[in-house]
Design a protein around this motif. Structure first.
Motif, mmCIF file in Angstrom:
data_model
loop_
_atom_site.group_PDB
_atom_site.id
_atom_site.type_symbol
_atom_site.label_atom_id
_atom_site.label_comp_id
_atom_site.label_asym_id
_atom_site.label_seq_id
_atom_site.Cartn_x
_atom_site.Cartn_y
_atom_site.Cartn_z
ATOM 1 N N ARG A 23 0.830 -1.205 0.000
ATOM 2 C CA ARG A 23 0.000 0.000 0.000
ATOM 3 C C ARG A 23 0.859 1.246 0.000
ATOM 4 N NH1 ARG A 23 -1.814 3.027 4.319
ATOM 5 N NH2 ARG A 23 -3.691 4.280 3.957
ATOM 6 N N ALA A 24 1.914 1.244 0.817
ATOM 7 C CA ALA A 24 2.811 2.405 0.878
ATOM 8 C C ALA A 24 3.537 2.605 -0.443
ATOM 9 C CB ALA A 24 3.813 2.233 2.021
ATOM 10 N N GLU A 25 3.947 1.484 -1.070
ATOM 11 C CA GLU A 25 4.674 1.600 -2.328
ATOM 12 C C GLU A 25 3.787 2.100 -3.461
ATOM 13 O OE1 GLU A 25 6.181 -2.329 -2.794
ATOM 14 O OE2 GLU A 25 7.966 -1.982 -1.536
ATOM 15 N N SER A 26 2.475 1.809 -3.386
ATOM 16 C CA SER A 26 1.554 2.239 -4.441
ATOM 17 C C SER A 26 0.848 3.544 -4.109
ATOM 18 C CB SER A 26 0.505 1.146 -4.693
ATOM 19 O OG SER A 26 -0.289 0.943 -3.532
ATOM 20 N N MET A 27 1.180 4.144 -2.971
ATOM 21 C CA MET A 27 0.524 5.381 -2.544
ATOM 22 C C MET A 27 0.854 6.520 -3.507
ATOM 23 S SD MET A 27 -1.439 6.774 -0.274
ATOM 24 C CE MET A 27 -1.421 5.467 0.970
ATOM 25 N N PRO A 28 -0.158 7.180 -4.079
ATOM 26 C CA PRO A 28 0.138 8.294 -4.991
ATOM 27 C C PRO A 28 0.645 9.504 -4.241
ATOM 28 C CG PRO A 28 -2.225 8.135 -4.619
ATOM 29 C CD PRO A 28 -1.597 6.945 -3.936
ATOM 30 N N SER A 34 -0.991 10.422 1.660
ATOM 31 C CA SER A 34 -1.274 9.961 3.021
ATOM 32 C C SER A 34 -0.443 10.682 4.072
ATOM 33 C CB SER A 34 -1.017 8.455 3.131
ATOM 34 O OG SER A 34 0.342 8.168 2.810
ATOM 35 N N GLU A 35 0.618 11.363 3.647
ATOM 36 C CA GLU A 35 1.552 11.968 4.599
ATOM 37 C C GLU A 35 1.435 13.487 4.684
ATOM 38 O OE1 GLU A 35 3.335 10.000 6.503
ATOM 39 O OE2 GLU A 35 2.451 8.297 5.456
ATOM 40 N N VAL A 36 0.556 14.094 3.899
ATOM 41 C CA VAL A 36 0.389 15.549 3.936
ATOM 42 C C VAL A 36 -0.196 15.949 5.283
ATOM 43 C CG1 VAL A 36 -0.775 17.524 2.895
ATOM 44 C CG2 VAL A 36 0.104 15.695 1.438
ATOM 45 N N THR A 37 0.423 16.934 5.933
ATOM 46 C CA THR A 37 0.000 17.346 7.272
ATOM 47 C C THR A 37 -0.591 18.748 7.251
ATOM 48 O OG1 THR A 37 2.128 18.349 7.836
ATOM 49 C CG2 THR A 37 1.879 15.969 8.238
ATOM 50 N N SER A 38 -1.198 19.117 8.360
ATOM 51 C CA SER A 38 -1.735 20.469 8.481
ATOM 52 C C SER A 38 -0.619 21.500 8.411
ATOM 53 C CB SER A 38 -2.518 20.613 9.788
ATOM 54 O OG SER A 38 -1.719 20.235 10.894
ATOM 55 N N ALA A 39 0.558 21.172 8.926
ATOM 56 C CA ALA A 39 1.694 22.098 8.834
ATOM 57 C C ALA A 39 2.092 22.317 7.376
ATOM 58 C CB ALA A 39 2.881 21.547 9.628
ATOM 59 N N ASP A 40 2.042 21.259 6.565
ATOM 60 C CA ASP A 40 2.331 21.405 5.134
ATOM 61 C C ASP A 40 1.339 22.367 4.483
ATOM 62 O OD1 ASP A 40 4.463 19.573 5.106
ATOM 63 O OD2 ASP A 40 3.087 17.881 4.908
ATOM 64 N N LEU A 41 0.059 22.230 4.822
ATOM 65 C CA LEU A 41 -0.968 23.072 4.214
ATOM 66 C C LEU A 41 -0.824 24.528 4.635
ATOM 67 C CD1 LEU A 41 -4.104 20.761 4.478
ATOM 68 C CD2 LEU A 41 -2.344 20.879 2.714
ATOM 69 N N ILE A 42 -0.489 24.743 5.876
ATOM 70 C CA ILE A 42 -0.260 26.123 6.333
ATOM 71 C C ILE A 42 0.916 26.723 5.578
ATOM 72 C CG2 ILE A 42 0.457 27.522 8.309
ATOM 73 C CD1 ILE A 42 -1.178 25.561 10.061
ATOM 74 N N GLY A 43 1.946 25.901 5.330
ATOM 75 C CA GLY A 43 3.092 26.379 4.564
ATOM 76 C C GLY A 43 2.722 26.769 3.142
ATOM 77 N N VAL A 44 1.733 26.108 2.572
ATOM 78 C CA VAL A 44 1.277 26.436 1.216
ATOM 79 C C VAL A 44 0.401 27.679 1.220
ATOM 80 C CG1 VAL A 44 -0.202 25.660 -0.688
ATOM 81 C CG2 VAL A 44 1.406 24.071 0.361
ATOM 82 N N LEU A 45 -0.536 27.749 2.159
ATOM 83 C CA LEU A 45 -1.572 28.780 2.110
ATOM 84 C C LEU A 45 -1.201 30.084 2.806
ATOM 85 C CD1 LEU A 45 -4.600 26.426 2.800
ATOM 86 C CD2 LEU A 45 -4.113 27.597 0.649
ATOM 87 N N ALA A 46 -0.424 30.012 3.878
ATOM 88 C CA ALA A 46 -0.124 31.223 4.657
ATOM 89 C C ALA A 46 0.497 32.348 3.827
ATOM 90 C CB ALA A 46 0.775 30.865 5.842
#
Length: 400
Positions: free
Chosen positions: A105-110, A154-166
């Motif tokens: 599953r991890a290897e096929s995760m987009p 599966s590994e995108v976090t809220s901190a990643d999103l804040i880094g994109v949007l802030a």
């Protein structure tokens, strides 16, 4: 390997007595060259190949079946990391899980970018405009993909999103809101596909803060200046098809996309009716537009220019570009956008005529917001709208 004690190699049968535990050392793993498998304990082995390359193998019983898992090669995976992976796998297997399926599953995760494209392809058949599919992904490519595009969805976090949007949350408020909606849709797709359990978009609001949102109205001319703007367009050196399309847009008070895509199959010249099919309207409802004398003249000139094209206003056999009319107005110094002439028309109808409000709203193909009123209305007020549009043409200096 002078002075080095070799750990026991993989036995042919299950050993008796006390099982080895942490039998290998970092020095041995680093220096061993003799081919074979060396047991560290708890099912973990260092596999030394004849070529000298080394990798980690774990023997494990998963749901009653013995299997071997590859844990990665050395030195990319150290002894310590191999032990941690082996321990996690044993724990998962003991609880009834399947480390092998988790690995697959991890290897096929987009990645997030791959998931976004899959969602776009899944949703786009339901979108009325191909242009929407392009702009939907364009903001992702510009703002999101550089930071989170290669991260597994599966590994995108809220901190990643804040880094994109802030960085754009206040400077480009509208873009940021739309981008957040699209990112949320991608992550919600991942939740539905059981690739993750949560959507971090749902908890980043307090960290981003409130936006100072101000409605920006589209630039529009006072209705008294529309006739002079039309004359200015006709006096310019613009291509004839642009001039015709612009005046037709003004006379019919329709949307730019509806005019650019107008086809002869939609137009009844004998009865002076242009029927815009539902898929081409913003409201997804068929809209009939009455055509006065000047509008029909424009269509006659356009047909002569079109040379058999199925489109009423083609440019080299294709629809006018999305920005063709707006670029023309900007070049001529006309302080308005094409859509703004609908506003000019609406102001004129309210200020200069006695036509009822519902007739003017129907002319603009606006949806009736009141559900009770909408339920009882059975007519599109077509003949009353024809009189309204004839008055509009007369106001602009065109006899009807």
């Amino acid at each position: 390997m002078v002075g080095m004690t070799l750990p026991k190699r993989l036995p042919k049968r299950k050993p008796r007595g006390r099982h080895p535990h942490n039998a290998l050392t970092p020095a041995f793993v680093r220096n061993v060259s003799r081919a074979g498998r060396y047991c560290d304990g708890n099912g973990l082995y260092l596999d030394v190949r004849p070529t000298g390359s080394r990798g980690w193998i774990q023997r494990l019983t998963i749901r009653g079946r013995r299997t071997e898992l590859g844990l990665g090669g050395y030195p990319l995976v150290s002894l310590k990391e191999a032990r941690e992976k082996a321990f996690a796998n044993r724990k998962l297997a003991r609880e009834g899980g399947d480390p092998l399926s988790e690995k697959r599953r991890a290897e096929s995760m987009p990645t997030f970018a791959e998931a976004a494209r899959k969602l776009r392809d899944q949703l786009s058949p339901g979108w009325r405009s191909p242009h929407h599919a392009r702009i939907w992904l364009a903001s992702m490519k510009r703002h999101a993909f550089p930071r989170i595009g290669e991260i597994p969805v599966s590994e995108v976090t809220s901190a990643d999103l804040i880094g994109v949007l802030a960085p754009i949350w206040h400077e480009k408020a509208t873009t940021a809101r739309k981008l957040r909606q699209r990112i949320r849709a991608v992550l919600q797709w991942a939740v539905a596909m059981e690739m993750r359990l949560d959507n971090p978009c749902d908890r980043i609001g307090p960290a981003l803060g409130a936006q100072s949102y101000t409605v920006k109205r589209m630039k529009a001319l006072p209705h008294a200046e529309v006739a002079s703007a039309t004359a200015k367009v006709w006096a310019s050196n613009a291509k004839p098809v642009l001039k015709l399309a612009f005046e037709f847009l003004v006379l019919t008070a329709t949307r730019g996309g509806e005019v650019r895509g107008a086809a002869w199959s939609e137009i009844d010249l004998d009865h002076g009716v242009w029927t815009i099919p539902a898929p081409r309207t913003k409201t997804n409802r068929e809209h009939r537009v009455p055509l006065g004398r000047r509008a029909l003249e424009i269509l006659g000139e356009a047909r002569a220019l079109g040379r058999g094209s199925p489109l009423a206003f083609p440019m080299r056999g294709k629809p006018l570009s999305n920005t063709a009319l707006s670029r023309l107005l900007k070049r001529l110094g006309i302080d308005a956008v094409p859509h703004g002439f609908r506003s000019s028309f609406r102001d004129w109808a309210a200020e200069e005529t006695d036509h009822p409000r519902e007739v003017a709203e129907a002319a603009l193909a606006h949806v009736v917001r009141n559900q009770v009123e909408a339920a009882y209305r059975r007519t599109d007020l077509f003949e009353r709208r024809r009189r309204l549009m004839d008055d509009w043409a007369a106001y602009l200096g065109n006899d009807t």
